[in-house]
Enzyme design. Structure first.
Site, PDB file in Angstrom:
ATOM      1  N   CYS A   1      17.497 -39.619  13.671  1.00 45.05           N
ATOM      2  CA  CYS A   1      18.131 -40.896  13.961  1.00 45.05           C
ATOM      3  C   CYS A   1      18.809 -41.399  12.687  1.00 45.05           C
ATOM      4  O   CYS A   1      18.274 -41.268  11.591  1.00 45.05           O
ATOM      5  CB  CYS A   1      17.175 -41.962  14.460  1.00 45.05           C
ATOM      6  SG  CYS A   1      16.399 -41.564  16.011  1.00 45.05           S
TER       7      CYS A   1
ATOM      8  N   ARG B   1      21.808 -36.317  11.695  1.00 47.77           N
ATOM      9  CA  ARG B   1      20.419 -36.754  11.843  1.00 47.77           C
ATOM     10  C   ARG B   1      19.991 -36.854  13.308  1.00 47.77           C
ATOM     11  O   ARG B   1      18.805 -37.025  13.602  1.00 47.77           O
ATOM     12  CB  ARG B   1      20.228 -38.125  11.189  1.00 47.77           C
ATOM     13  CG  ARG B   1      20.551 -38.145   9.729  1.00 47.77           C
ATOM     14  CD  ARG B   1      20.416 -39.543   9.191  1.00 47.77           C
ATOM     15  NE  ARG B   1      19.025 -39.915   9.101  1.00 47.77           N
ATOM     16  CZ  ARG B   1      18.282 -39.793   8.024  1.00 47.77           C
ATOM     17  NH1 ARG B   1      18.817 -39.317   6.919  1.00 47.77           N
ATOM     18  NH2 ARG B   1      17.032 -40.158   8.011  1.00 47.77           N
TER      19      ARG B   1
ATOM     20  N   TRP C   1      17.972 -39.306  17.884  1.00 45.25           N
ATOM     21  CA  TRP C   1      17.259 -38.059  18.177  1.00 45.25           C
ATOM     22  C   TRP C   1      16.016 -38.510  18.926  1.00 45.25           C
ATOM     23  O   TRP C   1      15.122 -39.133  18.354  1.00 45.25           O
ATOM     24  CB  TRP C   1      16.890 -37.339  16.881  1.00 45.25           C
ATOM     25  CG  TRP C   1      16.241 -36.003  17.126  1.00 45.25           C
ATOM     26  CD1 TRP C   1      16.866 -34.811  17.316  1.00 45.25           C
ATOM     27  CD2 TRP C   1      14.831 -35.745  17.197  1.00 45.25           C
ATOM     28  NE1 TRP C   1      15.941 -33.819  17.522  1.00 45.25           N
ATOM     29  CE2 TRP C   1      14.680 -34.359  17.442  1.00 45.25           C
ATOM     30  CE3 TRP C   1      13.690 -36.519  17.092  1.00 45.25           C
ATOM     31  CZ2 TRP C   1      13.442 -33.750  17.583  1.00 45.25           C
ATOM     32  CZ3 TRP C   1      12.455 -35.910  17.228  1.00 45.25           C
ATOM     33  CH2 TRP C   1      12.336 -34.536  17.464  1.00 45.25           C
TER      34      TRP C   1
ATOM     35  N   ASN D   1      14.773 -45.963  13.265  1.00 40.83           N
ATOM     36  CA  ASN D   1      14.538 -44.544  13.031  1.00 40.83           C
ATOM     37  C   ASN D   1      13.049 -44.386  12.781  1.00 40.83           C
ATOM     38  O   ASN D   1      12.510 -45.063  11.909  1.00 40.83           O
ATOM     39  CB  ASN D   1      15.361 -44.106  11.806  1.00 40.83           C
ATOM     40  CG  ASN D   1      14.946 -42.748  11.276  1.00 40.83           C
ATOM     41  OD1 ASN D   1      14.416 -41.923  12.020  1.00 40.83           O
ATOM     42  ND2 ASN D   1      15.181 -42.520   9.999  1.00 40.83           N
ATOM     43  N   GLY D   2      12.362 -43.537  13.539  1.00 40.02           N
ATOM     44  CA  GLY D   2      10.927 -43.347  13.341  1.00 40.02           C
ATOM     45  C   GLY D   2      10.169 -43.458  14.652  1.00 40.02           C
ATOM     46  O   GLY D   2      10.759 -43.361  15.733  1.00 40.02           O
TER      47      GLY D   2
ATOM     48  N   GLU E   1      12.387 -16.137   8.194  1.00 43.20           N
ATOM     49  CA  GLU E   1      13.580 -16.981   8.087  1.00 43.20           C
ATOM     50  C   GLU E   1      14.704 -16.460   8.998  1.00 43.20           C
ATOM     51  O   GLU E   1      15.380 -17.241   9.671  1.00 43.20           O
ATOM     52  CB  GLU E   1      14.034 -17.019   6.615  1.00 43.20           C
ATOM     53  CG  GLU E   1      15.309 -17.782   6.326  1.00 43.20           C
ATOM     54  CD  GLU E   1      15.274 -19.254   6.728  1.00 43.20           C
ATOM     55  OE1 GLU E   1      14.201 -19.771   7.069  1.00 43.20           O
ATOM     56  OE2 GLU E   1      16.354 -19.874   6.708  1.00 43.20           O
TER      57      GLU E   1
ATOM     58  N   LYS F   1      16.370 -18.582  12.096  1.00 42.25           N
ATOM     59  CA  LYS F   1      17.817 -18.847  12.207  1.00 42.25           C
ATOM     60  C   LYS F   1      18.325 -18.446  13.591  1.00 42.25           C
ATOM     61  O   LYS F   1      19.115 -19.162  14.197  1.00 42.25           O
ATOM     62  CB  LYS F   1      18.609 -18.073  11.133  1.00 42.25           C
ATOM     63  CG  LYS F   1      18.468 -18.594   9.722  1.00 42.25           C
ATOM     64  CD  LYS F   1      19.350 -19.775   9.400  1.00 42.25           C
ATOM     65  CE  LYS F   1      18.638 -21.070   9.264  1.00 42.25           C
ATOM     66  NZ  LYS F   1      17.635 -21.321   8.341  1.00 42.25           N
TER      67      LYS F   1
ATOM     68  N   GLU G   1      17.064 -21.028  16.226  1.00 41.22           N
ATOM     69  CA  GLU G   1      17.628 -22.384  16.225  1.00 41.22           C
ATOM     70  C   GLU G   1      19.124 -22.405  16.532  1.00 41.22           C
ATOM     71  O   GLU G   1      19.615 -23.393  17.058  1.00 41.22           O
ATOM     72  CB  GLU G   1      17.300 -23.150  14.936  1.00 41.22           C
ATOM     73  CG  GLU G   1      18.031 -22.761  13.689  1.00 41.22           C
ATOM     74  CD  GLU G   1      17.707 -23.709  12.517  1.00 41.22           C
ATOM     75  OE1 GLU G   1      17.749 -23.216  11.379  1.00 41.22           O
ATOM     76  OE2 GLU G   1      17.434 -24.896  12.731  1.00 41.22           O
TER      77      GLU G   1
ATOM     78  N   HIS H   1      -1.187  -4.127  15.435  1.00 41.34           N
ATOM     79  CA  HIS H   1      -2.352  -4.951  15.787  1.00 41.34           C
ATOM     80  C   HIS H   1      -2.046  -5.867  16.971  1.00 41.34           C
ATOM     81  O   HIS H   1      -2.738  -6.846  17.195  1.00 41.34           O
ATOM     82  CB  HIS H   1      -2.817  -5.752  14.566  1.00 41.34           C
ATOM     83  CG  HIS H   1      -3.224  -4.856  13.438  1.00 41.34           C
ATOM     84  ND1 HIS H   1      -4.388  -4.129  13.456  1.00 41.34           N
ATOM     85  CD2 HIS H   1      -2.584  -4.525  12.288  1.00 41.34           C
ATOM     86  CE1 HIS H   1      -4.462  -3.400  12.344  1.00 41.34           C
ATOM     87  NE2 HIS H   1      -3.377  -3.618  11.624  1.00 41.34           N
TER      88      HIS H   1
ATOM     89  N   LYS I   1      19.082 -32.605  11.307  1.00 42.29           N
ATOM     90  CA  LYS I   1      19.001 -32.068   9.951  1.00 42.29           C
ATOM     91  C   LYS I   1      17.794 -32.604   9.186  1.00 42.29           C
ATOM     92  O   LYS I   1      17.098 -31.870   8.519  1.00 42.29           O
ATOM     93  CB  LYS I   1      20.296 -32.426   9.210  1.00 42.29           C
ATOM     94  CG  LYS I   1      20.381 -31.909   7.784  1.00 42.29           C
ATOM     95  CD  LYS I   1      20.657 -30.441   7.775  1.00 42.29           C
ATOM     96  CE  LYS I   1      20.755 -29.862   6.380  1.00 42.29           C
ATOM     97  NZ  LYS I   1      20.545 -28.400   6.426  1.00 42.29           N
TER      98      LYS I   1
HETATM   99  C1  AGP Z   1      16.138 -24.824   8.928  1.00 38.72           C
HETATM  100  O1  AGP Z   1      17.275 -24.165   9.298  1.00 38.72           O
HETATM  101  C2  AGP Z   1      15.819 -26.065   9.502  1.00 38.72           C
HETATM  102  N1  AGP Z   1      16.727 -26.666  10.309  1.00 38.72           N
HETATM  103  C3  AGP Z   1      14.485 -26.701   9.208  1.00 38.72           C
HETATM  104  O2  AGP Z   1      13.492 -25.755   9.394  1.00 38.72           O
HETATM  105  C4  AGP Z   1      14.325 -27.340   7.808  1.00 38.72           C
HETATM  106  O3  AGP Z   1      14.314 -26.361   6.827  1.00 38.72           O
HETATM  107  C5  AGP Z   1      13.042 -28.176   7.783  1.00 38.72           C
HETATM  108  O4  AGP Z   1      13.140 -29.187   8.734  1.00 38.72           O
HETATM  109  C6  AGP Z   1      12.728 -28.766   6.428  1.00 38.72           C
HETATM  110  O5  AGP Z   1      13.733 -29.615   5.990  1.00 38.72           O
HETATM  111  P1  AGP Z   1      13.807 -30.078   4.485  1.00 38.72           P
HETATM  112  O6  AGP Z   1      14.083 -28.871   3.658  1.00 38.72           O
HETATM  113  O7  AGP Z   1      14.923 -31.066   4.449  1.00 38.72           O
HETATM  114  O8  AGP Z   1      12.486 -30.691   4.144  1.00 38.72           O
END
Ligand code: AGP
Length: 606
Positions: free
Chosen positions: A2, A27, A74, A98-99, A478, A482, A485, A501, A601
């Protein structure tokens, strides 16, 4: 999560609010809204979807006013819809939030008994009615203090009032909030980026504080209502790095920027002439640190996992890694001689911030690795190591990941030297190889055509696996994150040695599997694991580094070879093709690459 903006001015504010909301869209982007005060009336326009939709609706509504608040959402409580979009208003008050208000159900019951009627499913609406209720008996400041006292949870708020023609209240607990100063106008924003096109003079609210903004004055107060003096900070203006330029997406631009950000970061932390690490004012001596705890979320957590391998190998310290959202609720034994390192691109991630706060309350050593140096995490940690990446706008973290890894690697070298755990010659060699890293990552960028040809196999599949050992295991995590998401494809990162396993049962004919096997100490073992998945029908995309040695395996579907460098630095080179794989897979599906569904983000709710 947000975004909030507020402007009080002697001019019309609607257009400037819309411009700031565009900057805040990273955001949250499921709905947006704006409320202004005009001739003693609060008017609002809200819509489901992006700021573009809101702007179209605004053009039909002729919303006017010199005071206004805006919001991009959001969703937490209530589906994304026009009615749940912020601002939420009564006849007297309008609020953007926001929150999360954790006690909203109890407060709602109390307010309904008092005769208040609710329109939305949000937790935010209780704030509107609480203030409206208190204003019946108390003045503005007292009503705000009473309302803030009632709320449990985290929030940043922007509030306007029917009977206060020039005034905006801002308040924060947990979620970030900035104030900007302009000529005959003042601003409120979730971050300085939202305000940058209007001012470079900024102050930040600390946790628990609130502020009263008028067009020609700003006052700050603590949670008891006592006045607080604030420093005004001057922001550097580099608007260009906030633009996409010729790129289709910020993510593509940010992937391509990685050689430059690596170069900048190395130049910042490594002295080329003396072959030394420039972390001068590191506040602790070698004998004051006997262990390291690395904490982060998402991609930042993955960089912590890699950090563990380097710290263990180079510093000979005891190293643990934690996910911030778990760490903050466990019964952690805080150790005075441990260094707690918090990794975060935004520096605003709620769980990482809460974990830091917990450490600070327990008076242990805290250090942060952040991109946004004005962020809450940077401001609250004892020592800050910026990653010098420049703004990262795409929701998927790319250049910040490489930046975080780089700073952790440099810090591990610094501590290794302090502790006399590293041979002088090896230390110099490792420093030398850092100077070549930027150039070598350049070559990893030239993998587009190969990636474009394989990505169609990752588009319409049940799932995929990413396998690696050692330093390549966190990179596998990672790579899978990617792909999830951005391309909305289920993908799992796994330690290659763990496949038999259980997860080997998932492998079936034609399943695309990415195997990360750079020629490091784990290489042969990983190649054996690769053969095991090929034998069960997997189509393997192998990512390794160039070598004269043949790879003794047949039936590899595709192979990408990155440049050679020291074993420690190979993770940087093999990450880039994985970022591209996710990018092109999402591109092929026509998805919104910079704003993937359901995400935002900056994750400022827990
Ligand atoms: C990664 O592509 C993300 N969108 C997400 O995992 C991000 O890295 C995570 O929310 C942490 O954010 P920050 O580095 O701003 O703390």
């Amino acid at each position: 999560m947000c975004g909030i903006v507020g402007i009080t001015s002697n001019k019309q504010v609607t257009n400037s609010i819309i411009n700031s909301l565009r900057k805040l869209e990273y955001r949250g982007y499921d709905s947006a809204g704006i409320a202004t005060l005009n001739n003693g009336h609060i008017n609002e326009v809200k819509s489901e979807g992006r700021v573009d939709v809101l702007e179209k609706n605004l053009s039909k509504s002729n919303l006017k006013g010199n005071v206004g608040i805006g919001h991009v959402r959001w969703a937490t409580h209530g589906v994304p819809s026009t009615v749940n979009a912020h601002p939420h208003s009564s006849e007297k008050v309008s609020v953007v939030h926001n929150g999360i208000i954790e006690n909203s159900t109890i407060l709602k019951k109390y307010l309904i008994k008092k005769g208040h009627q609710f329109k939305s499913q949000t937790d935010t609406e209780v704030i509107v009615h609480l203030i409206t209720e208190y204003l019946k008996k108390d003045d503005l400041k007292k009503s705000i203090l009473k309302m803030l006292k009632k709320l449990h949870g985290s929030f940043a708020l922007g509030i306007i009032f029917k009977d206060e023609p020039d005034l905006i209240i801002g308040a924060r607990r947990g979620s970030p909030l900035a104030v900007g100063y302009g000529p005959n106008e003042n601003y409120l924003g979730s971050d300085s980026y939202a305000l940058k096109s209007m001012t470079n003079k900024i102050s930040y609210l600390n946790d628990g504080e609130f502020c009263i903004l008028k067009k020609d004055s700003v006052e700050f107060f603590d949670q008891k209502g006592n006045k607080v003096n604030k420093k005004i900070l001057k922001l550097s203006s580099n608007e260009q790095s906030y633009e996409k330029g010729d790129y289709k997406h910020f993510m593509a631009k940010e992937i391509d920027e990685q050689p430059t950000t690596i170069k900048n970061c190395v130049n910042e932390y490594v002295d080329k002439i003396n072959k030394e690490i420039n972390i001068f004012n590191f506040p602790w001596k070698a004998n004051e640190i006997s262990s390291v705890v690395l904490i982060g979320c998402g991609t930042a957590y993955h960089s912590c996992l890699i950090g563990k391998y380097w710290f263990e190998k180079l510093t000979n310290l005891d190293v643990t890694v934690d996910i911030a959202s778990e760490f903050r609720y466990r019964r952690v034994k805080f150790k005075k001689d441990a260094l707690y390192i918090f990794v975060s691109q935004s520096g605003e991630t709620a769980d990482t911030f809460a974990a830091l706060d917990l450490c600070n309350k327990n008076k242990v050593k805290t250090c942060s690795v952040v991109n946004v140096v004005e962020s809450s995490i940077a401001r609250e940690s004892k020592f800050v190591l910026p990653i010098h990446c420049g703004p990262e706008i795409g929701v998927a973290s790319t250049k910040a990941f490489l930046g975080q890894m780089l700073v952790l690697y440099i810090l591990s070298l610094k501590i290794a030297k302090m502790r006399k755990e590293i041979d002088k010659k090896i230390y110099q060699e490792k420093i030398n190889s850092l100077f070549d890293l930027s150039k070598l990552t350049n070559n990893s960028l030239e993998t587009d055509s190969k990636i474009q040809s394989v990505c169609s196999s990752f588009v319409n599949i049940k799932g995929s696996m990413f396998l690696g050992r050692g330093l390549s295991f966190p990179i596998a995590l990672e790579g899978a994150l990617k792909l999830k998401e951005l391309a909305y494809v289920h993908a799992e990162g796994y330690p290659a040695g763990e496949m038999k396993h259980g997860p080997l049962a998932l492998i079936e004919e034609g399943m695309p599997v990415v195997v990360l096997a750079p020629r490091d100490e784990y290489y042969k073992k990983t190649i054996s694991n690769m053969q095991e998945v090929i034998a069960r029908g997997a189509k393997v995309l192998l990512i390794t580094n160039k070598s004269k040695d043949e790879i003794h395996s047949e039936n590899i579907w595709e192979k990408i070879e990155v440049e050679n460098t020291s074993e420690d630095l190979l993770p940087f080179l093999i990450t880039i093709p994985l970022q591209k794989l996710a990018y092109y897979s999402a591109f092929k599906k026509g998805y919104d690459i910079d704003k993937p569904r359901n995400l935002a983000k900056s994750v400022t709710v827990e």
